[in-house]
Write a protein that holds these residues in place. Structure first.
Motif, mmCIF file in Angstrom:
data_model
loop_
_atom_site.group_PDB
_atom_site.id
_atom_site.type_symbol
_atom_site.label_atom_id
_atom_site.label_comp_id
_atom_site.label_asym_id
_atom_site.label_seq_id
_atom_site.Cartn_x
_atom_site.Cartn_y
_atom_site.Cartn_z
ATOM 1 N N MET A 2 2.457 -5.653 -19.311
ATOM 2 C CA MET A 2 1.511 -6.672 -19.762
ATOM 3 C C MET A 2 0.574 -7.121 -18.641
ATOM 4 S SD MET A 2 3.942 -8.899 -22.271
ATOM 5 C CE MET A 2 2.650 -10.053 -22.677
ATOM 6 N N ILE A 3 1.042 -7.081 -17.423
ATOM 7 C CA ILE A 3 0.217 -7.536 -16.300
ATOM 8 C C ILE A 3 -0.678 -6.416 -15.780
ATOM 9 C CG2 ILE A 3 0.264 -8.383 -13.919
ATOM 10 C CD1 ILE A 3 2.829 -9.895 -14.652
ATOM 11 N N CYS A 4 -0.094 -5.225 -15.610
ATOM 12 C CA CYS A 4 -0.842 -4.164 -14.931
ATOM 13 C C CYS A 4 -1.278 -3.014 -15.834
ATOM 14 C CB CYS A 4 -0.025 -3.625 -13.764
ATOM 15 S SG CYS A 4 1.508 -2.808 -14.273
ATOM 16 N N GLY A 5 -0.788 -2.968 -17.062
ATOM 17 C CA GLY A 5 -1.172 -1.896 -17.966
ATOM 18 C C GLY A 5 -0.543 -0.550 -17.648
ATOM 19 N N LYS A 6 0.510 -0.548 -16.840
ATOM 20 C CA LYS A 6 1.174 0.693 -16.435
ATOM 21 C C LYS A 6 2.558 0.772 -17.071
ATOM 22 C CE LYS A 6 -2.011 1.327 -13.148
ATOM 23 N NZ LYS A 6 -3.145 2.123 -13.450
ATOM 24 N N ASP A 7 3.023 1.994 -17.320
ATOM 25 C CA ASP A 7 4.368 2.228 -17.844
ATOM 26 C C ASP A 7 5.300 2.804 -16.788
ATOM 27 O OD1 ASP A 7 4.167 1.410 -20.570
ATOM 28 O OD2 ASP A 7 3.032 3.232 -21.003
ATOM 29 N N ASP A 8 4.777 3.681 -15.962
ATOM 30 C CA ASP A 8 5.576 4.367 -14.955
ATOM 31 C C ASP A 8 6.005 3.399 -13.856
ATOM 32 O OD1 ASP A 8 6.453 7.020 -13.663
ATOM 33 O OD2 ASP A 8 5.212 6.067 -12.101
ATOM 34 N N ARG A 9 7.289 3.416 -13.527
ATOM 35 C CA ARG A 9 7.843 2.499 -12.527
ATOM 36 C C ARG A 9 7.101 2.584 -11.198
ATOM 37 N NH1 ARG A 9 10.836 3.975 -8.616
ATOM 38 N NH2 ARG A 9 11.543 5.880 -9.604
ATOM 39 N N LYS A 10 6.869 3.770 -10.700
ATOM 40 C CA LYS A 10 6.180 3.921 -9.409
ATOM 41 C C LYS A 10 4.754 3.388 -9.476
ATOM 42 C CE LYS A 10 8.901 7.570 -7.415
ATOM 43 N NZ LYS A 10 8.931 8.306 -6.206
ATOM 44 N N GLU A 11 4.095 3.607 -10.598
ATOM 45 C CA GLU A 11 2.738 3.086 -10.753
ATOM 46 C C GLU A 11 2.731 1.564 -10.785
ATOM 47 O OE1 GLU A 11 0.815 4.830 -14.122
ATOM 48 O OE2 GLU A 11 0.868 6.846 -13.289
ATOM 49 N N VAL A 12 3.733 0.971 -11.430
ATOM 50 C CA VAL A 12 3.832 -0.493 -11.472
ATOM 51 C C VAL A 12 4.051 -1.034 -10.067
ATOM 52 C CG1 VAL A 12 5.201 -2.448 -12.307
ATOM 53 C CG2 VAL A 12 4.689 -0.551 -13.850
ATOM 54 N N ILE A 13 4.971 -0.429 -9.337
ATOM 55 C CA ILE A 13 5.255 -0.876 -7.958
ATOM 56 C C ILE A 13 3.992 -0.756 -7.109
ATOM 57 C CG2 ILE A 13 6.518 -0.278 -5.850
ATOM 58 C CD1 ILE A 13 8.918 0.421 -7.734
ATOM 59 N N ASN A 14 3.337 0.388 -7.177
ATOM 60 C CA ASN A 14 2.127 0.590 -6.367
ATOM 61 C C ASN A 14 0.991 -0.336 -6.779
ATOM 62 O OD1 ASN A 14 3.179 2.508 -4.613
ATOM 63 N ND2 ASN A 14 2.772 4.163 -6.047
ATOM 64 N N TYR A 15 0.908 -0.656 -8.052
ATOM 65 C CA TYR A 15 -0.104 -1.596 -8.521
ATOM 66 C C TYR A 15 -0.015 -2.908 -7.725
ATOM 67 C CZ TYR A 15 -2.593 -4.835 -11.598
ATOM 68 O OH TYR A 15 -3.445 -5.784 -12.093
ATOM 69 N N PHE A 16 1.180 -3.424 -7.596
ATOM 70 C CA PHE A 16 1.354 -4.698 -6.889
ATOM 71 C C PHE A 16 1.231 -4.548 -5.377
ATOM 72 C CE2 PHE A 16 3.260 -5.596 -11.018
ATOM 73 C CZ PHE A 16 2.591 -6.768 -11.334
ATOM 74 N N LEU A 17 1.798 -3.477 -4.820
ATOM 75 C CA LEU A 17 1.690 -3.271 -3.373
ATOM 76 C C LEU A 17 0.237 -3.075 -2.960
ATOM 77 C CD1 LEU A 17 4.753 -0.935 -2.637
ATOM 78 C CD2 LEU A 17 4.570 -3.410 -2.261
ATOM 79 N N ASP A 18 -0.521 -2.354 -3.763
ATOM 80 C CA ASP A 18 -1.935 -2.109 -3.462
ATOM 81 C C ASP A 18 -2.780 -3.375 -3.527
ATOM 82 O OD1 ASP A 18 -1.335 0.559 -3.104
ATOM 83 O OD2 ASP A 18 -2.117 1.198 -5.055
ATOM 84 N N ARG A 19 -2.265 -4.407 -4.170
ATOM 85 C CA ARG A 19 -2.987 -5.676 -4.284
ATOM 86 C C ARG A 19 -2.461 -6.737 -3.331
ATOM 87 N NH1 ARG A 19 -3.684 -2.556 -8.214
ATOM 88 N NH2 ARG A 19 -5.509 -2.639 -9.566
ATOM 89 N N GLY A 20 -1.671 -6.315 -2.350
ATOM 90 C CA GLY A 20 -1.257 -7.219 -1.286
ATOM 91 C C GLY A 20 0.104 -7.866 -1.416
ATOM 92 N N VAL A 21 0.851 -7.563 -2.486
ATOM 93 C CA VAL A 21 2.206 -8.095 -2.595
ATOM 94 C C VAL A 21 3.033 -7.470 -1.480
ATOM 95 C CG1 VAL A 21 4.268 -8.167 -4.053
ATOM 96 C CG2 VAL A 21 2.002 -8.481 -5.074
ATOM 97 N N GLY A 22 3.758 -8.292 -0.744
ATOM 98 C CA GLY A 22 4.509 -7.791 0.401
ATOM 99 C C GLY A 22 5.691 -6.920 0.026
ATOM 100 N N THR A 23 6.489 -7.379 -0.925
ATOM 101 C CA THR A 23 7.666 -6.639 -1.372
ATOM 102 C C THR A 23 7.802 -6.795 -2.874
ATOM 103 O OG1 THR A 23 8.825 -6.962 0.740
ATOM 104 C CG2 THR A 23 10.194 -6.444 -1.158
ATOM 105 N N VAL A 24 8.110 -5.695 -3.538
ATOM 106 C CA VAL A 24 8.315 -5.680 -4.978
ATOM 107 C C VAL A 24 9.785 -5.433 -5.259
ATOM 108 C CG1 VAL A 24 7.759 -4.469 -7.136
ATOM 109 C CG2 VAL A 24 5.986 -4.806 -5.394
ATOM 110 N N VAL A 25 10.354 -6.223 -6.161
ATOM 111 C CA VAL A 25 11.716 -5.996 -6.634
ATOM 112 C C VAL A 25 11.609 -5.620 -8.101
ATOM 113 C CG1 VAL A 25 13.994 -7.002 -7.007
ATOM 114 C CG2 VAL A 25 12.663 -7.662 -4.996
ATOM 115 N N PHE A 26 12.125 -4.461 -8.427
ATOM 116 C CA PHE A 26 12.050 -3.922 -9.781
ATOM 117 C C PHE A 26 13.464 -3.887 -10.335
ATOM 118 C CE2 PHE A 26 10.964 -0.790 -13.042
ATOM 119 C CZ PHE A 26 9.649 -1.106 -13.336
#
Length: 112
Positions: A2-26
Motif C-alpha cells: 500500500m505504501i510503495c506499490g511493490k510486491d517483491d520483498r527485496k523491492e520493498v526493502i530497497n524502496y525504503f533504503l533508497d529513500r533514506g531509511v536507515g534500517t528496514v525490519v521485514f
C-alpha cells in the motif's frame, strides 16, 4: 504494497533504503524476519518454534517491542531481531497480546 506499490520483498526493502531509511525490519510471521540496511545487506532471522499456536494477537507488536529492547541494551541488529522473534513465538502460545512472556530473563533463556 500500500505504501510503495511493490510486491517483491527485496523491492520493498530497497524502496525504503533508497529513500533514506536507515534500517528496514521485514516481519514474515512463521517464516521469520529480515533486517536490512546498506551496510549489512540482509540478515535472515529464522522464526522460533512455538510450543503451541493459541492466539496470534500482538505477535507483531511483541516482535517490535523485543527488537527495541535489544537495541536499547546495545545488542546487534541480529541479536535484537532474535529477541523480537522469541517474543513473537512466546506470545502466540497464549490468549492476548502479552501471554507467554514472563520476563526478559526467561525470554532470553527461551532463545537458547
Amino acid at each position: 504494497k500500500m505504501i510503495c506499490g511493490k510486491d517483491d520483498r527485496k523491492e520493498v526493502i530497497n524502496y525504503f533504503l533508497d529513500r533514506g531509511v536507515g534500517t528496514v525490519v521485514f516481519k514474515m510471521g512463521e517464516q521469520g524476519s529480515i533486517v536490512a540496511n546498506k551496510t549489512i545487506g540482509e540478515i535472515i532471522i529464522p522464526a522460533f518454534k512455538a510450543s503451541a499456536v493459541v492466539d496470534s494477537t500482538g505477535c507483531g507488536d511483541s516482535y517490535c517491542a523485543g527488537f527495541i529492547v535489544g537495541l536499547t541494551k546495545g545488542w546487534s541488529l541480529e541479536q535484537a531481531a532474535r529477541l523480537g522473534s522469541a517474543c513473537g513465538a512466546l506470545v502466540v502460545t497464549g490468549l492476548g497480546s502479552d501471554a507467554g512472556i514472563v520476563d526478559l530473563d526467561s525470554t532470553i533463556h527461551f532463545m537458547g
